[in-house]
Design a protein around this motif. Structure first.
Motif, PDB file in Angstrom:
ATOM      1  N   ILE A   1       0.843  -1.204   0.000  1.00 32.47           N
ATOM      2  CA  ILE A   1       0.000   0.000   0.000  1.00 32.47           C
ATOM      3  C   ILE A   1       0.873   1.248   0.000  1.00 32.47           C
ATOM      4  O   ILE A   1       0.626   2.205  -0.735  1.00 32.47           O
ATOM      5  N   TRP A   2       1.902   1.260   0.839  1.00 32.14           N
ATOM      6  CA  TRP A   2       2.798   2.424   0.909  1.00 32.14           C
ATOM      7  C   TRP A   2       3.549   2.600  -0.416  1.00 32.14           C
ATOM      8  O   TRP A   2       3.820   3.734  -0.840  1.00 32.14           O
TER       9      TRP A   2
ATOM     10  N   GLN B   1       0.419  13.585   9.304  1.00 31.87           N
ATOM     11  CA  GLN B   1       1.159  13.913   8.085  1.00 31.87           C
ATOM     12  C   GLN B   1       2.238  14.973   8.316  1.00 31.87           C
ATOM     13  O   GLN B   1       3.401  14.760   7.929  1.00 31.87           O
ATOM     14  N   PRO B   2       1.936  16.134   8.943  1.00 34.67           N
ATOM     15  CA  PRO B   2       3.000  17.133   9.173  1.00 34.67           C
ATOM     16  C   PRO B   2       4.130  16.594  10.041  1.00 34.67           C
ATOM     17  O   PRO B   2       5.299  16.941   9.839  1.00 34.67           O
ATOM     18  N   PHE B   3       3.765  15.753  10.993  1.00 35.97           N
ATOM     19  CA  PHE B   3       4.787  15.153  11.865  1.00 35.97           C
ATOM     20  C   PHE B   3       5.719  14.252  11.063  1.00 35.97           C
ATOM     21  O   PHE B   3       6.946  14.312  11.205  1.00 35.97           O
ATOM     22  N   ILE B   4       5.159  13.397  10.212  1.00 37.88           N
ATOM     23  CA  ILE B   4       5.992  12.481   9.415  1.00 37.88           C
ATOM     24  C   ILE B   4       6.906  13.279   8.497  1.00 37.88           C
ATOM     25  O   ILE B   4       8.097  12.966   8.342  1.00 37.88           O
TER      26      ILE B   4
ATOM     27  N   LYS C   1      -0.749  -0.247  12.618  1.00 34.21           N
ATOM     28  CA  LYS C   1      -1.170   0.164  13.958  1.00 34.21           C
ATOM     29  C   LYS C   1      -2.481   0.941  13.892  1.00 34.21           C
ATOM     30  O   LYS C   1      -3.359   0.794  14.758  1.00 34.21           O
ATOM     31  N   LEU C   2      -2.651   1.770  12.870  1.00 33.22           N
ATOM     32  CA  LEU C   2      -3.862   2.586  12.732  1.00 33.22           C
ATOM     33  C   LEU C   2      -5.066   1.758  12.295  1.00 33.22           C
ATOM     34  O   LEU C   2      -6.213   2.116  12.581  1.00 33.22           O
TER      35      LEU C   2
ATOM     36  N   VAL D   1       6.278   3.660   7.791  1.00 33.11           N
ATOM     37  CA  VAL D   1       4.898   3.918   7.362  1.00 33.11           C
ATOM     38  C   VAL D   1       4.050   2.641   7.383  1.00 33.11           C
ATOM     39  O   VAL D   1       2.915   2.662   7.889  1.00 33.11           O
ATOM     40  N   PRO D   2       4.536   1.492   6.849  1.00 30.89           N
ATOM     41  CA  PRO D   2       3.717   0.269   6.954  1.00 30.89           C
ATOM     42  C   PRO D   2       3.404  -0.109   8.400  1.00 30.89           C
ATOM     43  O   PRO D   2       2.295  -0.570   8.687  1.00 30.89           O
TER      44      PRO D   2
END
Length: 990
Positions: free
Chosen positions: A495-496, A568-571, A553-554, A547-548
């Motif tokens: 997916i990523w 997103q801003p954190f990543i 986890k999400l 990210v995977p």
């Protein structure tokens, strides 16, 4: 002659080795030959006082050390030399004792050959002393290792300075461009650096000197050579003196392979070359080695015209420390340490090191690795871990809760057992080995030295200790995650790796990922973010792993796509600072907390994006949700700052900021997860601000005193005659997330008195002194640094506002309040209190505040002033007509909101305090309302209404802040509450 023969027989009996020793016959024969060469009367005094003690020590030493026998049980051994160490065996020697001993031993030596011979003979004598003390447990293990290290320090320093001075005479003095003589500094590594040398250790050294240049003209031929050539020759001479094997043995085996570029590198490097190497070429295993680095020797040179040795040493250690430790919890070290751990285990198998107490599985090296790995990971943030000492580091790890106390105790016990075994093995023949012996003689001696009844008992004890160490070693750095090899892991990776939004959405929906479309758009935005596109290979690899894991986890949580949007801003912020990605990859618990908190509040990931170092706080969920009280906060901050040099203001400011942000994150985490109620949140945030203000005030005070001395007429001891007054939310104990600080500064010194201090840079009158101290305090608080600001400071509530003086005297403040202050300024005074500074002056301020607030007022004028100010604020800051018509409610400024309640409280205090002084005892609205109720100024129903409304509205503002929404909300559901507040307002003020 008869007396002499009697003494000889007695001594022979005292020194005889026990018959059960495998080679007792041979040893006793050697003792007999030795005794015949000595004067019985010269030794008898040593044994007359405590013959049994001496017999036991002789038995233990001679039975367990062939080396000691070779040194003492020889006919040619000089008895006065033996006598010089025997009476001092129970005494712990300091470095001065070793220096004195060497000076006495080498006093007549004049040339290289005599120095080489004398150093070796002295070393052998000192080794006899240390082995004797060790085998008879006359000192703890770590005292023995320290003495062995001090012995090495003295030997290296002596040899270094001997050759340096000789070379200066023949080749000139090495100097820099300014003509300053350059010293050579010797960095001790490994056990030498940590004061942990063993009985037959080699010494790992690195040679360095401050600056390049050349020598002064040679006194003998006028020639000059470069500093590099001079120090290279000096290093070669030093190594030869210490390491060369002669008829007298050696002093220390020297290993130079830890220098830059190893055996192929220059023997000596200047500081610039060292810094460049470690900056551009330094490897992770070298950071591991540098944990134990110490400058242990330096050439003194000409004290009148040389680089200051202390300054050179500090510069070199700072250079090495900056390479070794990162300024954050350094999980980037894990990968290198994991590889090193794997190589260690492979080496054990390849070399069949099962019988090696240092290198074998569960041996000394694995204990050292456990401690040094955690030092590397956490030492940048927790500077108490920046110590070469294993024991000190282990104690610090317990304090930091990085290792359980019982595990640390067991590790230390095993470490000491293994070190004692290592010493006993090496004491046998003074050989650098950690292998278990194979012969029956040496096995018996080792068991005897370790206090075991026989070899099988010793083997059992050893096996238990090494098994425990091996278990701990296996756990300290977990193996790489295997998520990518699982079916689920491969799905999330695919997916990523997808770059088309529709396909991403479809794949996410197939895996029941909530809000899949939001998730797809976020993943696509991440792929296209410039920061992500600019990541290097290491960063890209870590992002592809992270990210995977995050998606997986999400995936089991509601609103997964929305939470991913928040992240997103954190990543993006950490994409090029991939150590933080690694932290989350390596710590599933931290990743779990990140998801939970980001799901609950967008404020938290935004803070983490702004200050990624705060991720450290997620490592321990237990600690994250554990809120200290004010005393514990103060103690923690003090302990943190104590680790920083007093003159390093920038680092202190950074530490203060991290402290504030970290604890702000803690309280936010507790609030969004329901672990802390509103009032406790405000209390904690207010106490945090008070602790930080007190420390910042002390920093400003100390800085001013260093520069200008104490102000005139100062009688406050270590406290300034100065207080910080908190207004508004700070004064009312109601700080929220992101609140600024409304402050006023007051001093109580004679404004014209000159400072009496003479050591300051220049004298200042008191007003100027305290004004500059106030400016310094503001600078400490709101200067923008890499870690942000401490607090934004608002000084507009001081007398005369922005046009007034930054710092007032108490008398001037009192006069202003009585003669010139507006009603709204008295309203503001209701919510004031001293939050930092001089205790006596705080009491005096409280008296001025009480007098001001308890003054009787014209009620008609007071009501008019209060209502006009309220209407002005509402028209400027509240909802506009269209917004009100649309059902919007400004929770603070609109009718029935927070400010209405605050104005009601302030009006009642100013109107009635002259008859009810209890109304001014508190500065927070809830307790003032309770006092109002006790004074029967409002009914019990009205008090309950206002208190409940105030709590509910403030709770809503906290939620809005954590959800990053403004103070305007849908008014539906608040109509009844607003109506109740407005009813009280109309009854009092209309």
């Amino acid at each position: 002659m008869a007396d002499s023969q009697t003494s000889l027989v007695q001594l022979q009996s005292l020194l005889a080795i026990a018959p059960e020793a495998p080679d007792s016959d041979h040893t006793n024969e050697a003792i007999q030959q030795w005794l015949e060469q000595l004067s019985a009367t010269s030794l008898s005094a040593l044994f007359d006082s405590q013959p049994n003690q001496w017999r036991n020590q002789w038995h233990q030493t001679l039975a367990c050390s062939l080396f000691v026998r070779s040194q003492l049980l020889q006919p040619e051994q000089d008895s006065p030399t033996l006598l010089s160490i025997l009476p001092n065996l129970n005494t712990q020697w300091a470095i001065t004792d070793y220096q004195q001993s060497l000076q006495q031993h080498l006093a007549p030596l004049l040339d290289d050959k005599s120095v080489d011979s004398g150093l070796r003979q002295w070393r052998n004598l000192m080794m006899v002393r240390c082995i004797w003390r060790d085998l008879n447990r006359l000192a703890p293990t770590l005292d023995i290792t320290k003495e062995l290290t001090l012995m090495a320090d003295v030997a290296v320093n002596f040899a270094l300075n001997y050759h340096y001075n000789a070379m200066v005479k023949s080749k000139g003095t090495p100097v820099n461009a300014q003509g300053q003589a350059q010293p050579m500094l010797v960095i001790g590594m490994g056990k030498l650096g940590a004061y942990e040398l063993n009985l037959s250790s080699d010494i790992d050294l690195i040679f360095a000197y401050p600056e390049s240049g050349q020598t002064t003209p040679s006194p003998t031929n006028g020639n000059v050579i470069s500093n590099q050539e001079f120090f290279t020759q000096l290093g070669q001479k030093l190594i030869k003196t210490l390491d060369a094997q002669t008829a007298d043995g050696f002093v220390f085996r020297v290993d130079m392979r830890l220098r830059p570029y190893g055996q192929s590198g220059a023997l000596v490097s200047n500081f610039d070359a060292l810094e460049n190497y470690y900056l551009t070429q330094g490897r992770d295993w070298e950071r591991y080695a540098m944990v134990k680095a110490r400058v242990m020797a330096c050439s003194a040179g000409d004290a009148q015209n040389s680089v200051p040795l202390a300054a050179a040493t500090n510069e070199l250690l700072t250079l090495l420390r900056n390479f070794t430790y990162r300024k954050y919890v350094d999980f980037s070290a894990i990968e290198a340490l994991r590889d090193l751990k794997t190589r260690i285990r492979q080496e054990v198998k390849r070399r069949r090191l099962k019988g090696n107490v240092k290198l074998g599985e569960g041996g000394i090296r694995e204990v050292e690795f456990i401690v040094q790995a955690l030092q590397l990971i956490r030492g940048g943030r927790d500077s108490q871990l920046q110590t070469p000492s294993l024991v000190n580091a282990l104690n610090a790890l317990v304090t930091l809760e990085a290792i359980p106390a019982d595990v640390a105790r067991a590790l230390l016990n095993s470490y000491l057992f293994l070190r004692n075994a290592e010493h006993a093995i090496q004491a046998w023949q003074d050989k650098q080995t950690q292998d278990l012996p194979q012969s029956s003689n040496s096995q018996w001696a080792l068991a005897q030295a370790m206090g075991a009844k026989d070899w099988p008992e010793f083997e059992l004890q050893l096996s238990q200790h090494m098994h425990f160490v091996s278990e701990q070693f296996g756990e300290v750095i977990a193996d790489k995650d295997n998520n990518k090899n699982t079916q689920a892991g491969q799905q999330w990776r695919s997916i990523w790796n997808e770059t088309q939004a529709p396909f991403i959405t479809e794949l996410l929906e197939q895996l029941d990922f909530d809000c899949a479309d939001d998730g797809a758009q976020t993943l696509l935005a991440l792929h296209q973010a410039p920061q992500v596109l600019a990541t290097d290979k290491t960063g890209a690899d870590r992002l592809n792993r992270f990210v995977p894991l995050l998606l997986q986890k999400l995936s089991s949580r509601a609103g997964a796509g929305q939470t991913l949007q928040r992240l997103q801003p954190f990543i993006i912020a950490i994409a090029r600072r991939s150590a933080y990605l690694l932290l989350l990859i390596e710590n599933p618990a931290a990743l779990e907390q990140l998801v939970i908190l980001s799901e609950a509040s967008p404020w938290i990931p935004e803070r983490l994006a702004e200050y990624p170092a705060l991720l450290d706080e997620l490592l321990s969920p237990t600690n994250l949700y554990q809120i200290p009280n004010k005393e514990e906060l103060s103690a923690e901050l003090t302990q943190t700052i104590l680790r920083i040099p007093e003159d390093d203001l920038e680092q202190q400011m950074e530490a203060l900021r991290y402290f504030r942000h970290a604890h702000g994150l803690k309280v936010a985490a507790c609030e969004v997860t329901g672990k802390l109620p509103l009032m406790k949140v405000s209390d904690y945030l207010t106490e945090l601000a008070e602790v930080v203000l007190s420390y910042a005030l002390d920093l400003a005070w100390q800085d001013m005193c260093r520069k200008h001395g104490l102000p005139g007429d100062h009688e406050g001891g270590n406290q300034p005659n100065f207080v910080v007054i908190g207004y508004g939310k700070l004064g009312g104990i109601e700080l929220g997330h992101g609140s600024d600080l409304d402050l006023v500064f007051i001093h109580n010194a004679n404004a014209q008195k000159e400072t009496q201090a003479s050591e300051g840079q220049r004298a200042l009158d008191n007003h100027t002194f305290y004004t500059r101290m106030g400016q310094k305090l503001i600078l400490l608080l709101d200067t923008k640094m890499p870690s942000g600001t401490l607090y934004e400071v608002d000084m507009r509530l001081r007398p005369s506002g922005n046009s007034g003086m930054l710092v007032s005297t108490l008398s001037a403040f009192s006069k202003y309040q009585s003669d010139a202050a507006w009603t709204w300024e008295h309203q503001a005074l209701v919510r004031t209190r001293v939050v930092a500074g001089n205790a006596q002056l705080a009491q005096e301020f409280a008296a001025v505040r009480k007098t001001t607030l308890c003054s009787e007022r014209d009620l008609a004028k007071l009501k008019k002033d209060v209502t006009e100010m309220r209407q002005k604020m509402r028209s400027q800051l509240g909802s506009k007509t269209k917004e009100e018509q649309a059902g919007q409610f400004h929770i603070k400024q609109d009718a029935g909101g927070i400010v209405d309640i605050e104005f009601i409280v302030q009006y009642l205090v100013l109107a009635h305090a002259h008859n009810n002084p209890t109304l001014v005892e508190w500065s927070d609205n809830i307790r003032i309302l309770e006092a109002i109720g006790q004074s029967d100024l409002l009914s019990e129903t009205q008090i309950t209404t206002l208190i409940e409304a105030y709590k509910a509205l403030r709770s809503e503002t906290h939620k809005l802040a954590l959800q990053q929404r403004g103070n305007k909300i849908d008014g539906a559901g608040f109509e009844g509450l607003r109506g109740d507040v407005q009813g009280v307002w109309r009854e009092l003020l209309e």
